[in-house]
Design a protein around this motif. Structure first.
Motif, PDB file in Angstrom:
ATOM      1  N   ALA A  95      36.029  31.577  -1.826  1.00 50.06           N
ATOM      2  CA  ALA A  95      36.023  32.980  -1.398  1.00 50.06           C
ATOM      3  C   ALA A  95      36.340  33.933  -2.549  1.00 50.06           C
ATOM      4  O   ALA A  95      36.259  35.163  -2.378  1.00 50.06           O
ATOM      5  CB  ALA A  95      37.027  33.186  -0.268  1.00 50.06           C
ATOM      6  N   ALA A  96      36.667  33.408  -3.722  1.00 50.57           N
ATOM      7  CA  ALA A  96      36.988  34.264  -4.872  1.00 50.57           C
ATOM      8  C   ALA A  96      35.849  35.224  -5.191  1.00 50.57           C
ATOM      9  O   ALA A  96      36.076  36.386  -5.553  1.00 50.57           O
ATOM     10  CB  ALA A  96      37.306  33.398  -6.093  1.00 50.57           C
ATOM     11  N   LYS A  97      34.620  34.766  -5.032  1.00 54.06           N
ATOM     12  CA  LYS A  97      33.453  35.607  -5.320  1.00 54.06           C
ATOM     13  C   LYS A  97      33.438  36.837  -4.416  1.00 54.06           C
ATOM     14  O   LYS A  97      33.177  37.963  -4.861  1.00 54.06           O
ATOM     15  CB  LYS A  97      32.173  34.787  -5.133  1.00 54.06           C
ATOM     16  CG  LYS A  97      30.911  35.489  -5.592  1.00 54.06           C
ATOM     17  CD  LYS A  97      29.704  34.551  -5.499  1.00 54.06           C
ATOM     18  CE  LYS A  97      28.437  35.255  -5.983  1.00 54.06           C
ATOM     19  NZ  LYS A  97      27.269  34.349  -5.886  1.00 54.06           N
ATOM     20  N   THR A  98      33.731  36.635  -3.141  1.00 52.70           N
ATOM     21  CA  THR A  98      33.779  37.739  -2.169  1.00 52.70           C
ATOM     22  C   THR A  98      34.908  38.698  -2.500  1.00 52.70           C
ATOM     23  O   THR A  98      34.742  39.923  -2.437  1.00 52.70           O
ATOM     24  CB  THR A  98      33.963  37.183  -0.739  1.00 52.70           C
ATOM     25  OG1 THR A  98      32.880  36.312  -0.444  1.00 52.70           O
ATOM     26  CG2 THR A  98      34.017  38.297   0.283  1.00 52.70           C
ATOM     27  N   VAL A  99      36.063  38.150  -2.857  1.00 52.74           N
ATOM     28  CA  VAL A  99      37.229  38.980  -3.182  1.00 52.74           C
ATOM     29  C   VAL A  99      36.932  39.849  -4.409  1.00 52.74           C
ATOM     30  O   VAL A  99      37.244  41.054  -4.422  1.00 52.74           O
ATOM     31  CB  VAL A  99      38.480  38.104  -3.426  1.00 52.74           C
ATOM     32  CG1 VAL A  99      39.650  38.955  -3.900  1.00 52.74           C
ATOM     33  CG2 VAL A  99      38.861  37.350  -2.153  1.00 52.74           C
ATOM     34  N   ILE A 100      36.315  39.261  -5.419  1.00 56.38           N
ATOM     35  CA  ILE A 100      35.967  40.022  -6.627  1.00 56.38           C
ATOM     36  C   ILE A 100      34.986  41.141  -6.287  1.00 56.38           C
ATOM     37  O   ILE A 100      35.118  42.273  -6.775  1.00 56.38           O
ATOM     38  CB  ILE A 100      35.414  39.097  -7.724  1.00 56.38           C
ATOM     39  CG1 ILE A 100      36.555  38.291  -8.348  1.00 56.38           C
ATOM     40  CG2 ILE A 100      34.681  39.890  -8.803  1.00 56.38           C
ATOM     41  CD1 ILE A 100      36.143  37.297  -9.400  1.00 56.38           C
ATOM     42  N   ALA A 101      34.018  40.847  -5.435  1.00 59.96           N
ATOM     43  CA  ALA A 101      33.043  41.871  -5.036  1.00 59.96           C
ATOM     44  C   ALA A 101      33.728  43.049  -4.343  1.00 59.96           C
ATOM     45  O   ALA A 101      33.406  44.215  -4.612  1.00 59.96           O
ATOM     46  CB  ALA A 101      31.985  41.262  -4.120  1.00 59.96           C
ATOM     47  N   LYS A 102      34.698  42.752  -3.478  1.00 57.56           N
ATOM     48  CA  LYS A 102      35.439  43.814  -2.795  1.00 57.56           C
ATOM     49  C   LYS A 102      36.253  44.646  -3.788  1.00 57.56           C
ATOM     50  O   LYS A 102      36.263  45.881  -3.729  1.00 57.56           O
ATOM     51  CB  LYS A 102      36.389  43.204  -1.747  1.00 57.56           C
ATOM     52  CG  LYS A 102      35.703  42.597  -0.523  1.00 57.56           C
ATOM     53  CD  LYS A 102      36.732  41.920   0.387  1.00 57.56           C
ATOM     54  CE  LYS A 102      36.092  41.213   1.561  1.00 57.56           C
ATOM     55  NZ  LYS A 102      35.563  42.137   2.573  1.00 57.56           N
ATOM     56  N   ALA A 103      36.939  43.962  -4.705  1.00 54.15           N
ATOM     57  CA  ALA A 103      37.763  44.658  -5.700  1.00 54.15           C
ATOM     58  C   ALA A 103      36.892  45.505  -6.628  1.00 54.15           C
ATOM     59  O   ALA A 103      37.224  46.654  -6.949  1.00 54.15           O
ATOM     60  CB  ALA A 103      38.577  43.649  -6.501  1.00 54.15           C
ATOM     61  N   LYS A 104      35.771  44.943  -7.042  1.00 53.08           N
ATOM     62  CA  LYS A 104      34.837  45.630  -7.944  1.00 53.08           C
ATOM     63  C   LYS A 104      34.321  46.919  -7.312  1.00 53.08           C
ATOM     64  O   LYS A 104      34.218  47.961  -7.961  1.00 53.08           O
ATOM     65  CB  LYS A 104      33.668  44.688  -8.246  1.00 53.08           C
ATOM     66  CG  LYS A 104      33.251  44.608  -9.702  1.00 53.08           C
ATOM     67  CD  LYS A 104      32.160  43.544  -9.863  1.00 53.08           C
ATOM     68  CE  LYS A 104      31.865  43.317 -11.328  1.00 53.08           C
ATOM     69  NZ  LYS A 104      30.855  42.252 -11.497  1.00 53.08           N
ATOM     70  N   LYS A 105      33.973  46.838  -6.052  1.00 54.29           N
ATOM     71  CA  LYS A 105      33.429  47.993  -5.328  1.00 54.29           C
ATOM     72  C   LYS A 105      34.396  49.168  -5.343  1.00 54.29           C
ATOM     73  O   LYS A 105      33.989  50.335  -5.430  1.00 54.29           O
ATOM     74  CB  LYS A 105      33.123  47.584  -3.883  1.00 54.29           C
ATOM     75  CG  LYS A 105      32.480  48.684  -3.040  1.00 54.29           C
ATOM     76  CD  LYS A 105      32.204  48.178  -1.633  1.00 54.29           C
ATOM     77  CE  LYS A 105      31.643  49.310  -0.766  1.00 54.29           C
ATOM     78  NZ  LYS A 105      31.403  48.844   0.625  1.00 54.29           N
ATOM     79  N   HIS A 106      35.694  48.864  -5.301  1.00 57.21           N
ATOM     80  CA  HIS A 106      36.722  49.915  -5.285  1.00 57.21           C
ATOM     81  C   HIS A 106      37.337  50.133  -6.671  1.00 57.21           C
ATOM     82  O   HIS A 106      38.282  50.930  -6.796  1.00 57.21           O
ATOM     83  CB  HIS A 106      37.817  49.551  -4.283  1.00 57.21           C
ATOM     84  CG  HIS A 106      37.353  49.572  -2.856  1.00 57.21           C
ATOM     85  ND1 HIS A 106      37.524  50.673  -2.034  1.00 57.21           N
ATOM     86  CD2 HIS A 106      36.705  48.632  -2.115  1.00 57.21           C
ATOM     87  CE1 HIS A 106      37.015  50.408  -0.841  1.00 57.21           C
ATOM     88  NE2 HIS A 106      36.512  49.178  -0.862  1.00 57.21           N
TER      89      HIS A 106
END
Length: 330
Positions: A95-106
């Motif tokens: 799930a690290a990929k999803t977490v990074i995508a969320k953090a990146k977006k913000h």
């Protein structure tokens, strides 16, 4: 009347500025995969202790209850609260990929801790960090401990064939740490000239109760009496295995990783053979310091004795057995 209006405006401005001051305290969102985990409970206590030293940031702690869906929802809520930094102990490493995508977006920095997302994913986002230990180094240290005690205790070789017949308890199947620890402990034993034979290898998901039940099944198997050693990816599983062994009045060398306080006590009494220090206290201190620096807009390592290497800060892995256990018992 004009004076009253002016006074009202002045009060509003003062109240507004006071509210603004209260709201400028940077928030740091932390999610831990499961509070009910021996090692993570230790880290939770240390994070709370370290963060209490700072009044210029506020840590928002969350228990993900071993559910990635819950953790994802917690991260969304934290981002909605405008946290300046995310600190994530993943439930499921993929799930690290999803977490990074969320953090990146913000455009929010994210610090992964204890569970390594892997160098490739860290490199995909300039503001992603990892705080933890090296699973390979801990495996190498565990292998050295096994070799030391195997060579010094000929009675460990129950069938006198010069080969370790072992049972191995592993962490999550999709965990980098579990995969690396399982692989390199055996590879290093072979490099050290020790032959091995795997009788049982299965996951206990880092969990002591699951390890206890798994060990009980193995001991009652037709090959159960051939087990000469228990190798566990972490101390919680080593403790679970010991519980099952004790219930059957059986004593075997047991090796773990983490150096939990209860493990150190059992090493002193001779019930657990050895462990490897996975320094949760140090990692918690670094996590809090790194998160605070990032939340305040500073460079990651500003004013700190540690420096990130490839955006990772790793604690040293130290072999612990009866010879040096007193140095690490609190």
């Amino acid at each position: 009347m004009k004076k009253l209006v002016l006074n009202t405006v002045a009060i509003s401005v003062l109240l507004g500025s006071g509210l603004a001051v209260a709201q400028t305290e940077p928030l740091i969102g932390v999610t831990i995969y499961q509070y009910d985990d021996n090692f993570m409970n230790l880290m939770l206590s240390e994070i709370n202790k370290e963060s209490a030293n700072f009044k210029d940031v506020r840590f928002l702690m969350n228990d993900s209850q071993n559910s990635q869906a819950i953790q994802n929802n917690q991260i969304d809520i934290l981002l909605a609260k405008k946290v300046k930094v995310l600190a994530v102990n993943l439930v499921d490493p993929p799930a690290a990929k999803t977490v990074i995508a969320k953090a990146k977006k913000h455009n929010v920095p994210v610090i992964f801790f204890n569970k390594d997302p892997g160098a490739k994913l860290l490199a995909s986002y300039n503001h992603a960090y990892y705080v933890g230990s090296s699973p390979k180094n801990s495996a190498l240290e565990q292998a050295k401990l096994i070799a030391k005690h195997w060579n010094a205790n000929k009675q460990f070789d129950l069938n006198q064939d010069g080969k370790i017949q072992f049972a191995m308890l592993t962490g999550q199947p999709d965990s980098t740490a579990a995969e690396v620890r399982s692989k390199y402990v055996i590879e290093e034993l072979h490099n050290l000239g020790i032959q091995t034979e795997a009788l049982f290898v299965d996951t206990a998901m880092w969990n002591g109760n699951m390890a206890r039940d798994r060990m009980e099944l193995w001991l009652n198997d037709t090959k159960g009496k051939q087990i000469e050693m228990v190798i566990a990816n972490n101390d919680a599983m080593a403790l679970g295995a010991l519980e099952s062994l004790s219930a059957q009045n059986k004593q075997l060398p047991v090796f773990g990783i983490d150096a939990l306080p209860e493990t150190l006590t059992l090493i002193k009494t001779g019930k657990i053979t050895a462990t490897v220090l996975n320094d949760g206290a140090y990692q918690s201190k670094v996590l809090v310091e790194l998160a605070r620096n990032l939340a305040l807009g500073k460079n990651a390592a500003e004013g700190m004795p540690w420096k990130p290497e490839n955006n990772s800060i790793l604690s040293p892995d130290i072999a612990i057995d009866k010879d040096n256990v007193e140095q690490y018992r609190k």
